[in-house]
Design an enzyme around this catalytic site. Sequence first.
Site, PDB file in Angstrom:
ATOM      1  CB  SER A 164       3.056   6.837  -0.447  1.00 48.43           C
ATOM      2  OG  SER A 164       4.210   6.507  -1.313  1.00 48.43           O
ATOM      3  CE  LYS A 166       1.612   1.482   1.091  1.00 44.72           C
ATOM      4  NZ  LYS A 166       2.299   2.862   1.160  1.00 44.72           N
ATOM      5  CB  SER A 186       3.446   3.309  -2.264  1.00 50.58           C
ATOM      6  OG  SER A 186       3.350   3.626  -0.972  1.00 50.58           O
TER       7      SER A 186
END
Length: 461
Positions: free
Chosen positions: A175, A76, A151
Amino acid sequence: MENLSIRSLKEGYEKKLFSPVEITKMYLERIHLFQDLNAYITITENLALQQAEIAEKKYVANEAVGTLEGIPLSYKDNLNTKGIRTTSGSKIDENNIPKKDAGVVRILQREGAIHLGKVNMHEFAFGITSNNPFYGPVKNPWNNEYSPGGSSGGSGAAVAASLSVASIGTDTAGSIRIPAASCGVIGLKPTHGLVDASGVKHISWTLDHIGPLTKNIDDLAIMIEAMTGINYSTRLTEDIRGLRIGVPKNYFNEGIDESTATFYKKALKDFESLGAILIEIDIPYSLEDLALSFAIGLSEAGFVHEESILSELDSYGLDVKASLENSHSIPAIDYIKALKRKDQLTSQFERLFETVDVIATPTTPITPQKIGEEIVEINGIQDSVFNTMIRLPAVFNLTSQPALSIPCGAAENGLPVGLQLAAARFNERVLIRAGFSYEQAFLQSFYEKRNRISELAIEKK
């Protein structure tokens, strides 16, 4: 070969059936082939091939000792990567080149992992759609019109579409688990503090967790072993007879759409058929407690982003800007009260886990929504997509306990449904045991369907 497990890849390397360079090239080709998913912000092709060559030489010399030697991963984009742009999905950090790796990146690189690149995300991890205003929306591999969740949406999409073997995400209020559920993969939010969280652009140091997204439980066990140095593979057993599964009588069964509720109830019966014991439990949590996540998260985010709020507030995306504008208006007393209640809830849930081994809930009350949708209606009641999607997973960020999302089917709209399993602090082993048993008995046809999705997309191209 894009659907081979970590264990199978390593066995193939050892037997010289294929090489780390061949596998890495295959993943890089797929990343370019599926650029329309917008899963990656930065592709580290040269680095990946260099690392693959090193891994290949180790296997040839029988010196491959890393837990993830030659395994292609993605990260990420809020995890610092030395010498590699780390944007956090933001215009503000678009030219940010860290001088050091995040702790978890350093650990996985030491274990021989190959770095494919940095995956797209909701800006600064402040949302659950991954509809990024600067790098474009991540798209769900099951249906490109839909959100992959967030996310860590790029991580979920990358794993589901075989654009990396596994991915590392972050989780403040769901997330990791929301994209795992939305994309039909496995996602683990470990116990708070179990995984090195240094070098991460946090929202909230109190609520943030770092964890893996994988295609199956075996891969998950290997990934979390590599991240922590703790052995989890010994829990890969299909025998869960006598496992006590808590079935909430309140909160987690409220405001759930009909399709999700149906799959959830079926999963409970499936566990029962494997010998698990279902026990109804009362949950010491309410919507008022959910507000605590906002008080803690926004207060700490306001501190993390203090300089940027003062100097370049207009450079944030509209949704993140709106959140940060309110971050300094939360009274200190509310923040302190929220932390106190957090400790109380953690103790209450720990006592609950003395009576059950695992709590089973839906991961989210609904399946993913179309990209750009911000309001959802469940049983005649409207709410924001954000509030709806975090309502169930955010509980275990507040209590710091580990929680796993595993697929439990696909709804009529063709999108995946996730089942959440939670356990006492530092008891990830029981989640792996329960998840593996369920997976082996009931998820093989689902996995075959998931694997066909990306192949059908290739045929259309």
